[in-house]
Design an enzyme around this catalytic site. Structure first.
Site, PDB file in Angstrom:
ATOM      1  CD  GLU A  34      -2.564   1.668   0.214  1.00 47.78           C
ATOM      2  OE1 GLU A  34      -2.432   2.820  -0.244  1.00 47.78           O
ATOM      3  OE2 GLU A  34      -3.342   0.817  -0.272  1.00 47.78           O
ATOM      4  NE  ARG A  35      -1.054   5.402  -4.908  1.00 43.81           N
ATOM      5  CZ  ARG A  35      -1.253   5.795  -6.162  1.00 43.81           C
ATOM      6  NH1 ARG A  35      -0.272   5.705  -7.031  1.00 43.81           N
ATOM      7  NH2 ARG A  35      -2.423   6.265  -6.545  1.00 43.81           N
ATOM      8  N   GLY A  39      -6.900   0.567   3.813  1.00 41.20           N
ATOM      9  CA  GLY A  39      -8.330   0.813   3.651  1.00 41.20           C
ATOM     10  C   GLY A  39      -8.662   1.491   2.346  1.00 41.20           C
ATOM     11  N   GLY A 180     -22.015  16.595 -13.084  1.00 42.46           N
ATOM     12  CA  GLY A 180     -22.223  15.151 -13.053  1.00 42.46           C
ATOM     13  C   GLY A 180     -23.200  14.772 -11.958  1.00 42.46           C
ATOM     14  CB  ALA A 318     -16.813  -0.226  -1.539  1.00 38.62           C
ATOM     15  CG  HIS A 449     -47.768  -3.733  10.571  1.00 42.68           C
ATOM     16  ND1 HIS A 449     -47.920  -2.790   9.590  1.00 42.68           N
ATOM     17  CD2 HIS A 449     -48.545  -3.326  11.616  1.00 42.68           C
ATOM     18  CE1 HIS A 449     -48.769  -1.857  10.007  1.00 42.68           C
ATOM     19  NE2 HIS A 449     -49.164  -2.167  11.246  1.00 42.68           N
TER      20      HIS A 449
END
Length: 470
Positions: A34-35, A39, A180, A318, A449
């Site tokens: 991981e850089r 997470g 967007g 994800a 319910h």
């Protein structure tokens, strides 16, 4: 310590770290590279911290409408942006520490640094320990994606933002342009609108949240407009001029007229770009617009090299990445001789989508239009929340549930919801689709319910002309 493993995972997002955990559970010697932060984007800069922001906006909304519930709140209700952001970052930090704990618990070796493949099953890592050379029997690429920039207005973090800047704003925008209307754009539009900002959304296609059922799009546009948002569909931003005071946007409307409007800030949410450059992938995999092409288990064209998550074809979610991570890990274990695992290829039709705007949106499977395009004769039914007792009691009577069935077989083809808590309810239909349910099983299911989920049952009944409460 040996730098040789059964599996190395490049990237620790919701696909990568889940794949690593499943590999470790299956007895494989596993490492993760991981850089930046364990997470990945989702946990640190995406799904989770945005939901913390949206929760604060939701509480603000309820406080401002306390009188609708027979309550009085003394004094003016104000948003403390700095405190809201601080809470969001605290949530992200807590979960980052949780992933760190999971790595230790599962005895997964973490190499912090920039990883680059030197072959299908080997890579170098440049990081805190200098340059390390790692090898494995299998490598999983889970490098994720990043926000796409506008060619004429690159994000600067000051006036033009991506989702990452929008999560830690230096100031509250007074007049915000969101370009967007996919999940990211509409969530931030909803957040800032609830926080008191004047928000305009520009969408090139003829409706907002265009991947959703057209009935959902129409309902959401009406709801957001009622909340004070300006929605422009069939429109495009042709140019943006940035100054110290804000941005001036040249917008071409649906009728072809071009106007210039000034905003204090702009969020670009026009899609993603896969993080597949400078990783050493060029000669090892097939790509389409930068996305790594894989089979249903995550295999690439190079033996021993796999890929999952946002660096592969969509949907870019994800939970899709996490599911792919488990499938990929089990497929690798099977190749390494484990006879107790039985992975199944990913079925994209059973992946739910959730958008946490106000009101929420959730869906799975085919829209009514897509089902008809695919050649199905359909039965579709809609049940409005105004016919649901719990929704009325909650003061959340705006919304509906829509279901789409194959008229010939009764197969559930799709489900589409808009309204309060629908992101929690959609899983019922996801389970149903995964179990290949028909209308008969859903009709014969007893729904508790009073719950909003009764609207799910009623929508199924409505598809066959049997709704009870409308």
């Amino acid at each position: 310590m040996s730098n040789s493993y059964d599996v190395i995972v490049l990237g620790s997002g919701p696909g990568g770290y889940v794949a690593a955990i499943r590999c470790a559970q299956l007895g494989l010697k596993t490492a993760i590279v991981e850089r930046e932060l364990l997470g990945g984007i989702c946990l640190n800069w995406g799904c989770i911290p945005t939901k913390a922001l949206l929760r604060s906006a939701e509480i603000l909304h309820y406080a401002q409408h306390a009188k609708d519930y027979g309550l009085k709140i003394a004094g003016e209700i104000e948003a403390d942006l700095e405190a809201v952001v601080k809470r969001s970052r605290g949530v992200a930090k807590q979960l980052n520490q949780g992933v760190t704990h999971l790595m230790k618990k599962n005895k997964i070796t973490v190499h912090m640094g920039e990883g680059q493949l030197t072959g299908p099953t080997s890579l170098t890592v440049k990081g805190e320990k200098g340059e390390e050379k790692l090898t494995a029997k299998h490598v999983i690429v889970a490098t994720g994606a990043r926000a796409r920039d506008l060619p004429f207005a690159k994000a600067d973090g000051k006036r033009v933002w991506t989702y990452r800047h929008a999560m830690t704003p230096p100031e509250m925008p007074k007049k915000l342009l969101v370009i967007g209307s996919g999940a990211i754009g509409i969530e931030f539009a909803s957040f800032y609108n609830d926080m008191g900002c004047d928000v305009t959304v520009v969408e090139m296609l003829d409706r907002i949240v265009p991947v959703e059922d057209k009935d959902v799009s129409a309902f959401l546009e009406k709801s957001l407009t009622k909340q004070g948002m300006t929605i422009m569909t069939g429109a495009g931003v042709e140019d943006i001029k940035v100054s110290d005071k804000g941005v001036k946007a040249k917008i071409k409307a649906k009728d072809g007229k071009v106007s210039e409007t000034e905003f204090t800030h702009c969020i670009t949410a026009i899609g993603i770009v896969p993080n597949t450059e400078n990783v050493g992938l060029e000669k090892l995999v097939e790509m389409d617009r930068g996305f790594i092409q894989i089979d249903g288990y995550g295999r690439t064209k190079s033996k021993g090299l796999w890929a999952i998550g946002d660096c592969t074809p969509g949907p870019w979610l994800a939970h899709k990445a996490s599911h792919e991570g488990v499938t990929c890990a089990e497929a690798i274990a099977k190749e390494l001789g484990n006879k107790d695992v039985h992975p199944h290829p990913l079925d994209r039709n059973n992946i739910p989508g959730c958008t946490y705007c106000h009101p929420q949106i959730a869906s799975v499977g085919l829209t009514e239009a897509k089902a008809k395009e695919a050649g199905y004769t359909v039965k579709a039914g809609t049940f409005p929340f105004i016919g649901n007792g719990k929704a009325i009691a909650l003061g959340e009577a705006e919304g509906f549930v829509k279901t789409v069935f194959d008229a010939k077989t009764g197969e559930l083809l799709g489900a589409h919801m808009v309204g309060a808590e629908v992101t929690e309810m959609i899983q019922g239909f996801v389970v149903g689709k995964t179990l290949e349910t028909t209308e008969a099983e859903l009709m014969n299911t007893v729904f508790p319910h009073p719950t909003i989920s009764e609207s799910m049952h009623e929508s199924v009944l409505a598809s066959y002309g049997r709704a009870l409460h409308i």
